[in-house]
Scaffold this active site. Structure first.
Site, mmCIF file in Angstrom:
data_model
loop_
_atom_site.group_PDB
_atom_site.id
_atom_site.type_symbol
_atom_site.label_atom_id
_atom_site.label_comp_id
_atom_site.label_asym_id
_atom_site.label_seq_id
_atom_site.Cartn_x
_atom_site.Cartn_y
_atom_site.Cartn_z
ATOM 1 N N ASP A 1 4.278 0.257 -4.471
ATOM 2 C CA ASP A 1 3.552 -0.426 -5.536
ATOM 3 C C ASP A 1 3.547 -1.949 -5.318
ATOM 4 O O ASP A 1 4.607 -2.570 -5.198
ATOM 5 C CB ASP A 1 4.254 -0.077 -6.857
ATOM 6 C CG ASP A 1 3.551 -0.652 -8.067
ATOM 7 O OD1 ASP A 1 2.525 -1.342 -7.918
ATOM 8 O OD2 ASP A 1 4.055 -0.423 -9.185
ATOM 9 N N THR B 1 -14.553 -3.834 5.318
ATOM 10 C CA THR B 1 -13.627 -2.753 5.676
ATOM 11 C C THR B 1 -14.443 -1.460 5.853
ATOM 12 O O THR B 1 -15.598 -1.379 5.442
ATOM 13 C CB THR B 1 -12.574 -2.514 4.577
ATOM 14 O OG1 THR B 1 -13.250 -2.105 3.390
ATOM 15 C CG2 THR B 1 -11.760 -3.767 4.289
ATOM 16 N N ARG B 2 -13.791 -0.466 6.461
ATOM 17 C CA ARG B 2 -14.477 0.815 6.620
ATOM 18 C C ARG B 2 -14.868 1.386 5.259
ATOM 19 O O ARG B 2 -15.894 2.004 5.075
ATOM 20 C CB ARG B 2 -13.579 1.811 7.357
ATOM 21 C CG ARG B 2 -13.854 1.836 8.833
ATOM 22 C CD ARG B 2 -12.866 2.706 9.559
ATOM 23 N NE ARG B 2 -11.526 2.145 9.501
ATOM 24 C CZ ARG B 2 -10.428 2.769 9.917
ATOM 25 N NH1 ARG B 2 -10.498 4.000 10.356
ATOM 26 N NH2 ARG B 2 -9.257 2.184 9.856
ATOM 27 N N TYR B 3 -13.998 1.150 4.274
ATOM 28 C CA TYR B 3 -14.267 1.646 2.923
ATOM 29 C C TYR B 3 -15.563 1.039 2.389
ATOM 30 O O TYR B 3 -16.413 1.733 1.828
ATOM 31 C CB TYR B 3 -13.082 1.300 2.012
ATOM 32 C CG TYR B 3 -13.239 1.877 0.644
ATOM 33 C CD1 TYR B 3 -12.736 3.136 0.348
ATOM 34 C CD2 TYR B 3 -13.933 1.189 -0.341
ATOM 35 C CE1 TYR B 3 -12.922 3.690 -0.901
ATOM 36 C CE2 TYR B 3 -14.123 1.729 -1.590
ATOM 37 C CZ TYR B 3 -13.618 2.981 -1.864
ATOM 38 O OH TYR B 3 -13.813 3.523 -3.092
ATOM 39 N N GLU B 4 -15.707 -0.263 2.600
ATOM 40 C CA GLU B 4 -16.910 -0.946 2.109
ATOM 41 C C GLU B 4 -18.150 -0.464 2.869
ATOM 42 O O GLU B 4 -19.203 -0.222 2.274
ATOM 43 C CB GLU B 4 -16.738 -2.460 2.278
ATOM 44 C CG GLU B 4 -17.928 -3.214 1.732
ATOM 45 C CD GLU B 4 -17.861 -4.713 2.030
ATOM 46 O OE1 GLU B 4 -16.757 -5.268 2.098
ATOM 47 O OE2 GLU B 4 -18.931 -5.311 2.197
ATOM 48 N N ASP C 1 -17.183 -1.557 -5.356
ATOM 49 C CA ASP C 1 -18.479 -0.904 -5.164
ATOM 50 C C ASP C 1 -18.745 0.028 -6.345
ATOM 51 O O ASP C 1 -19.634 0.863 -6.272
ATOM 52 C CB ASP C 1 -18.467 -0.084 -3.860
ATOM 53 C CG ASP C 1 -17.376 0.966 -3.873
ATOM 54 O OD1 ASP C 1 -16.185 0.591 -3.886
ATOM 55 O OD2 ASP C 1 -17.698 2.170 -3.916
ATOM 56 N N GLU D 1 0.864 -1.187 0.000
ATOM 57 C CA GLU D 1 0.000 0.000 0.000
ATOM 58 C C GLU D 1 0.902 1.240 0.000
ATOM 59 O O GLU D 1 1.726 1.394 0.901
ATOM 60 C CB GLU D 1 -0.897 -0.040 1.250
ATOM 61 C CG GLU D 1 -1.657 1.237 1.543
ATOM 62 C CD GLU D 1 -2.586 1.650 0.413
ATOM 63 O OE1 GLU D 1 -3.491 0.897 0.059
ATOM 64 O OE2 GLU D 1 -2.373 2.748 -0.149
ATOM 65 N N LYS E 1 -12.580 7.398 -15.789
ATOM 66 C CA LYS E 1 -12.674 7.877 -17.174
ATOM 67 C C LYS E 1 -12.226 6.787 -18.139
ATOM 68 O O LYS E 1 -11.206 6.116 -17.895
ATOM 69 C CB LYS E 1 -11.787 9.107 -17.369
ATOM 70 C CG LYS E 1 -12.303 10.297 -16.598
ATOM 71 C CD LYS E 1 -11.449 11.515 -16.848
ATOM 72 C CE LYS E 1 -11.992 12.676 -16.043
ATOM 73 N NZ LYS E 1 -11.000 13.655 -15.684
ATOM 74 N N ASP F 1 -8.683 1.247 -7.056
ATOM 75 C CA ASP F 1 -9.007 2.596 -7.527
ATOM 76 C C ASP F 1 -9.732 2.493 -8.870
ATOM 77 O O ASP F 1 -9.310 1.757 -9.756
ATOM 78 C CB ASP F 1 -7.719 3.412 -7.680
ATOM 79 C CG ASP F 1 -7.135 3.762 -6.322
ATOM 80 O OD1 ASP F 1 -7.904 3.954 -5.364
ATOM 81 O OD2 ASP F 1 -5.894 3.820 -6.221
#
Ligand SMILES: C[S@@+](CC[C@H](N)C(=O)[O-])C[C@H]1O[C@@H](n2cnc3c(N)ncnc32)[C@H](O)[C@@H]1O
Length: 226
Positions: A109, A205-208, A167, A82, A135, A131
């Site tokens: 990376d 996860t918190r993101y989810e 998501d 990360e 576009k 991520d």
């Protein structure tokens, strides 16, 4: 092997709000102890001192999933990559709180570390909420692309599993299209329930949780390396 267009481009930030004093200490003291060596080839032996099943998480965010899985499987080895400093600090906190001895981290990376692992050495690869690069002209920068997927396929052992969560409806369709064209992965879904419901052993996860709170659907994909 790698799609040259899909590399080393970060979508988001690599640094956010300033770290708290405790987090600075974790980064200075604990991170060097857990870091993947800066060069040379890597293996379970070089990282953990023995032969054990290996798991690799690409872009672990705050490290909640990584820490949960490592806690669940203490005899397995977990490698997480990360580039976002605040995420790494979060993961270090979880590693300390859970007293995990089976995690190694790379702040940077994921592909750079993946490349250095032996072929057929990983039992699981996780890519959760990559991520989006929404576009169309940036689609080639998405992690789900032939270059990174070739690398993931090479490093997974036959029967190993690639888990992908998103998501983002565009990414979901994109991933299904790209993955359906691959002969080296079997999609482990028999009915829509399998990709609409979070599988066991796959923590939120918190993101989810934020995505769900904001009304977004989440899709869970599991692929077996043929
Ligand atoms: C949307 S966040 C999701 C974080 C986490 N997986 C989760 O579900 O909570 C995507 C993460 O991927 C990381 N990332 C982007 N490119 C990466 C790369 N090449 N290697 C490793 N991580 C990467 C970003 O820094 C970011 O933390």
């Amino acid at each position: 092997m790698r799609d040259p267009a899909t590399i080393r481009r970060l979508y988001g930030r690599s640094k956010g709000r300033p770290l708290r004093a405790g987090q600075v200490e974790l980064v200075e003291r604990l991170l060097p102890q857990l870091s993947v060596p800066a060069d040379g080839s890597l293996s379970s032996r070089t990282l953990f001192g023995d032969d054990r099943p290996l798991h690799f998480e690409i872009g672990f965010g705050a490290g909640e999933h990584l820490a949960y899985r490592a806690d669940l499987l203490p005899d397995h080895g977990f490698i997480g990559a990360e580039p976002f400093l605040n995420g790494v600090a979060g993961a270090l906190g979880a590693i300390r709180d859970r007293r995990l001895a089976n995690v190694r981290l790379h702040m940077g990376d994921a592909l750079e570390v993946l490349e250095r692992l032996p072929d057929s050495s990983l039992r699981f690869v996780y890519l959760l909420h990559p991520d989006p690069w929404p576009k169309a002209r940036h689609a080639k920068r998405r992690m789900v692309n032939p270059g990174p997927l070739d690398l993931i396929a090479a490093k997974l052992q036959p029967g190993g599993e690639f888990r992908l969560g998103t998501d983002d409806p565009v990414y979901c369709r994109w991933a299904m299209m790209v993955m359906s064209g691959r002969r080296d992965f079997d999609w482990l879904a028999e009915s829509p329930t399998d990709f609409l419901t979070r599988p066991g052993g796959w923590p939120e996860t918190r993101y989810e949780a934020k995505a769900r709170r904001e009304g977004r659907e989440v899709w869970y994909f599991r692929y077996r390396r043929v």
